[in-house]
Scaffold this motif. Structure first.
Motif, PDB file in Angstrom:
ATOM      1  N   PHE A  21     -49.832 -45.759 -10.931  1.00  0.00           N
ATOM      2  CA  PHE A  21     -48.729 -45.889 -10.053  1.00  0.00           C
ATOM      3  C   PHE A  21     -47.667 -46.632 -10.558  1.00  0.00           C
ATOM      4  O   PHE A  21     -47.752 -47.887 -10.851  1.00  0.00           O
ATOM      5  CB  PHE A  21     -49.294 -46.308  -8.786  1.00  0.00           C
ATOM      6  N   ASP A  22     -46.515 -46.212 -10.473  1.00  0.00           N
ATOM      7  CA  ASP A  22     -45.015 -46.793 -11.157  1.00  0.00           C
ATOM      8  C   ASP A  22     -44.034 -46.677  -9.822  1.00  0.00           C
ATOM      9  O   ASP A  22     -43.517 -45.578  -9.515  1.00  0.00           O
ATOM     10  CB  ASP A  22     -44.576 -45.986 -12.248  1.00  0.00           C
ATOM     11  N   SER A  23     -43.895 -47.639  -8.826  1.00  0.00           N
ATOM     12  CA  SER A  23     -43.114 -47.644  -7.988  1.00  0.00           C
ATOM     13  C   SER A  23     -41.434 -47.319  -8.407  1.00  0.00           C
ATOM     14  O   SER A  23     -40.732 -47.259  -7.458  1.00  0.00           O
ATOM     15  CB  SER A  23     -43.107 -48.765  -7.042  1.00  0.00           C
ATOM     16  N   SER A  24     -41.264 -47.511  -9.571  1.00  0.00           N
ATOM     17  CA  SER A  24     -39.734 -47.324 -10.035  1.00  0.00           C
ATOM     18  C   SER A  24     -39.512 -45.847 -10.214  1.00  0.00           C
ATOM     19  O   SER A  24     -38.398 -45.721 -10.531  1.00  0.00           O
ATOM     20  CB  SER A  24     -39.299 -47.888 -11.292  1.00  0.00           C
ATOM     21  N   LEU A  25     -40.605 -44.960 -10.118  1.00  0.00           N
ATOM     22  CA  LEU A  25     -40.308 -43.406 -10.388  1.00  0.00           C
ATOM     23  C   LEU A  25     -39.451 -42.832  -8.768  1.00  0.00           C
ATOM     24  O   LEU A  25     -39.725 -43.516  -7.718  1.00  0.00           O
ATOM     25  CB  LEU A  25     -41.536 -42.846 -10.614  1.00  0.00           C
ATOM     26  N   ASP A  26     -38.880 -41.918  -9.135  1.00  0.00           N
ATOM     27  CA  ASP A  26     -38.491 -41.091  -7.714  1.00  0.00           C
ATOM     28  C   ASP A  26     -39.362 -40.602  -7.121  1.00  0.00           C
ATOM     29  O   ASP A  26     -40.529 -40.090  -7.517  1.00  0.00           O
ATOM     30  CB  ASP A  26     -37.601 -40.211  -8.223  1.00  0.00           C
ATOM     31  N   PRO A  27     -39.258 -40.890  -5.497  1.00  0.00           N
ATOM     32  CA  PRO A  27     -40.382 -39.973  -4.928  1.00  0.00           C
ATOM     33  C   PRO A  27     -40.574 -38.377  -5.125  1.00  0.00           C
ATOM     34  O   PRO A  27     -39.357 -38.140  -5.662  1.00  0.00           O
ATOM     35  CB  PRO A  27     -40.062 -40.237  -3.523  1.00  0.00           C
ATOM     36  N   TYR A  28     -41.540 -37.797  -4.926  1.00  0.00           N
ATOM     37  CA  TYR A  28     -41.708 -36.441  -4.995  1.00  0.00           C
ATOM     38  C   TYR A  28     -40.774 -35.781  -4.066  1.00  0.00           C
ATOM     39  O   TYR A  28     -40.592 -36.142  -2.785  1.00  0.00           O
ATOM     40  CB  TYR A  28     -43.028 -36.001  -4.879  1.00  0.00           C
TER      41      TYR A  28
END
Length: 198
Positions: free
Chosen positions: A176-183
């Protein structure tokens, strides 16, 4: 106390699991839900939607359910986006957002899960599953009730975390990478279609 956890692709299955846990006498204080709201399921409540947009707190969501589900609120989790949530795990996430903890609310959820005995590999799968449109149900139960609570979760078609981890890894996922954009709404719909209910 032990923590039993289930990730559900279908919100109705998560709701059913919560209702059955409560009917079995497990206190709603010991049950939590964190469910993706990227598809706008609860956007009709403008106060809750505003709270989710800021990520600054938990806004109340109106609903006709009793018990834990009556306390659903909204918040935004970095990398996940808007979620509806209630229970001890949600309180941990709100505390992480309010305190600007490193890793934000998602780190708070992963940390709370691992501190309560959930393996870190599974905690990452659960966070990613919520990011992709799922619903996470957790219950803290006495050792004598673990089998009963696990049976309730299993009876409502949860995701097998090992199989889902494998599916994610085949797509290049590493954690899990919290820096990615939400789906987006479309990505969530595509993800749900990828794993049809049996």
């Amino acid at each position: 106390m032990r923590t039993v956890t289930g990730l559900f692709d279908n919100y109705d299955n998560a709701r059913s699991a919560i209702s059955q846990l409560e009917s079995a006498g497990i206190s709603h204080d010991d049950i939590s839900i964190v469910s993706n709201n990227g598809d706008g399921r609860y956007d009709g409540d403008t106060d809750a939607a505003e709270g989710a947009g800021t990520g600054a707190g938990l806004g109340a969501v109106a609903g006709g359910a009793g018990g834990l589900l009556a306390g659903l609120g909204m918040l935004a989790i970095p990398g996940v986006g808007p979620v509806v949530a209630a229970g001890w795990l949600a309180a941990t996430a709100v505390g992480a957002v309010a305190g600007a903890a490193v890793g934000g609310a998602a780190g708070g959820i992963i940390g709370a899960l691992t501190e309560s005995g959930v393996p870190e590999n599974d905690a990452h799968v659960y966070a990613e599953g919520v990011r992709r449109g799922g619903s996470l149900v957790t219950a803290r139960v006495d050792e004598s009730r673990v089998a009963e609570a696990e049976g309730i979760l299993r009876g409502n078609q949860p995701v097998d975390p090992a199989l889902r981890r494998s599916a994610y890894e085949q797509q290049g996922w590493k954690g899990f990478d919290s820096s990615l954009d939400p789906y987006s709404r479309d990505q969530i719909a595509a993800e749900r279609n990828r794993y049809p209910l049996v």
